[in-house]
Write an enzyme that holds these catalytic residues in place. Structure first.
Site, PDB file in Angstrom:
ATOM      1  N   SER A   1      31.628  52.087  39.309  1.00  0.00           N
ATOM      2  CA  SER A   1      32.541  52.744  40.250  1.00  0.00           C
ATOM      3  C   SER A   1      33.943  52.873  39.678  1.00  0.00           C
ATOM      4  O   SER A   1      34.753  53.677  40.160  1.00  0.00           O
ATOM      5  CB  SER A   1      32.607  51.940  41.557  1.00  0.00           C
ATOM      6  OG  SER A   1      33.082  50.622  41.304  1.00  0.00           O
ATOM      7  N   LYS A   2      34.251  52.093  38.647  1.00  0.00           N
ATOM      8  CA  LYS A   2      35.606  52.104  38.086  1.00  0.00           C
ATOM      9  C   LYS A   2      35.942  53.404  37.365  1.00  0.00           C
ATOM     10  O   LYS A   2      37.112  53.681  37.097  1.00  0.00           O
ATOM     11  CB  LYS A   2      35.799  50.903  37.154  1.00  0.00           C
ATOM     12  CG  LYS A   2      35.670  49.551  37.837  1.00  0.00           C
ATOM     13  CD  LYS A   2      36.706  49.343  38.928  1.00  0.00           C
ATOM     14  CE  LYS A   2      36.654  47.937  39.500  1.00  0.00           C
ATOM     15  NZ  LYS A   2      37.674  47.708  40.533  1.00  0.00           N
TER      16      LYS A   2
END
Length: 345
Positions: free
Chosen positions: A47-48
């Site tokens: 998700s980063k």
């Protein structure tokens, strides 16, 4: 996602629009309907990617980042990988201060992506000069033409998920989501996603996942920072020994704490039951769902979305290593049946 046979200008065009996948087997004993937002489908496998691309592009628009500049960040691994990936494509140098709790796999990946890596001791106070927070600050001061991302205290961390993850989940569930279950580290994912979802429907419950050894749950309940809550734990990217301003505590309805051991075993269980090879925090989020079920949190018609933040390949030397699991005392034969699956002919 793009249409079939679409050609992308770079890997960065693939960030976001990750799938929502129904969980079937592992959730069979539970009440409610469960869907996983599988962030490993991002090109950097976590998700980063969302915050790395969003923050860097905002810095470019504001004239803060210029060609040839250096990006500096504090990371448990995933944000660093995403920043390194974006830096390569956009032509920036990348320096990362990494927690020693990060798996060797993650550290090797960061170096492979061209980043300069400083490994800092995990179990020191946040204001200790050796902590990865302080090391990143020092490197920023010493490096001319550098930008410190500072994800723990950067509102753009929240905004990235407000403009992407939240709308995606709302659309994918056709507005039927009743609960969001998400791990909290920097707090960007849970806060940004929750902010958007609550704007669409204030009745949606936001359930945060914290680790034993972290201060977030107690701070949420009392608004007191209690140093006595802090002790070493193994899960990467979950919980904190400080209070990140990127966490919007008022938006979160409840926190629950999970153990290192149960989270590790649950990640393995997800792989064996759903065919999803996910990371340590995904196991933590799934363990939280189990505990919420024990508390009768969910109803028959509820639509529960859980965020699985990253891919299992980041943890081959940790939770997917029988040797590491055994060294931690996690392979208790009463809790998991281990058998030899490899035969040499």
């Amino acid at each position: 996602m793009g249409q079939k046979n679409q050609v992308y200008n770079s890997v960065l065009d693939l960030v976001g629009n990750t799938p929502l996948i129904k969980l079937n087997t592992i959730t069979a004993p539970f009440i409610g309907n469960y869907f996983a937002k599988v962030e490993a489908f991002n090109p950097g496998h976590s998700s980063k990617d969302r915050i790395a691309l969003y923050i860097i592009e905002q810095a470019e628009k504001q004239g803060i980042l210029k060609p040839g500049d250096t990006i500096i960040e504090t990371t448990s691994g995933n944000t660093g990988f995403s920043l390194a990936m974006v830096s390569i494509v956009k032509g920036y140098k990348c320096i990362l201060a990494v927690s020693s709790k990060s798996s060797p796999d993650k550290i090797d990946m960061l170096k492979t992506m061209g980043a300069k890596v400083y490994v800092c001791p995990a179990n020191v106070a946040a204001d200790d000069p050796r902590s990865y927070y302080e090391v990143a600050k020092r490197l920023h001061e010493e490096t001319e033409g550098s930008v410190y991302i500072n994800q723990y205290f950067n509102q753009l961390n929240v905004d990235a998920h407000y403009y992407s993850t939240g709308p995606e989940i709302w659309k994918q569930t056709e507005g039927k989501i009743t609960h969001l279950v998400a791990c909290s580290g920097t707090g960007g994912t849970i806060s940004g996603t929750a902010k958007y979802l609550k704007e669409q429907n204030p009745d949606i419950k936001i359930l945060g996942v914290d680790a034993f050894g972290s201060v977030l749950k107690k701070y949420h309940e009392t608004r007191e920072f209690d140093e006595k809550e802090i002790y070493p734990y193994r899960i990467e990217g979950l919980g904190k020994n400080l209070i990140p301003t990127a966490t919007e505590f008022d938006i979160i309805d409840e926190f629950i704490k999970v153990t290192d051991e149960e989270s590790a075993l649950m990640a393995r269980e997800i792989a064996k039951t759903e065919g999803l090879f996910v990371g340590y925090t995904s196991g933590a989020a799934m363990q939280a769902i189990k505990q919420f079920n024990d508390e009768n949190t969910f109803g028959e018609d509820d639509v529960i979305v859980v965020i699985f933040p990253d891919h299992g390949s980041r943890y081959m030397s940790k939770i997917y290593s029988d040797k590491w699991m055994d060294e931690q005392g996690f392979l208790d034969t009463d809790k998991i049946e281990e058998k030899e699956d490899i035969e040499f002919i």
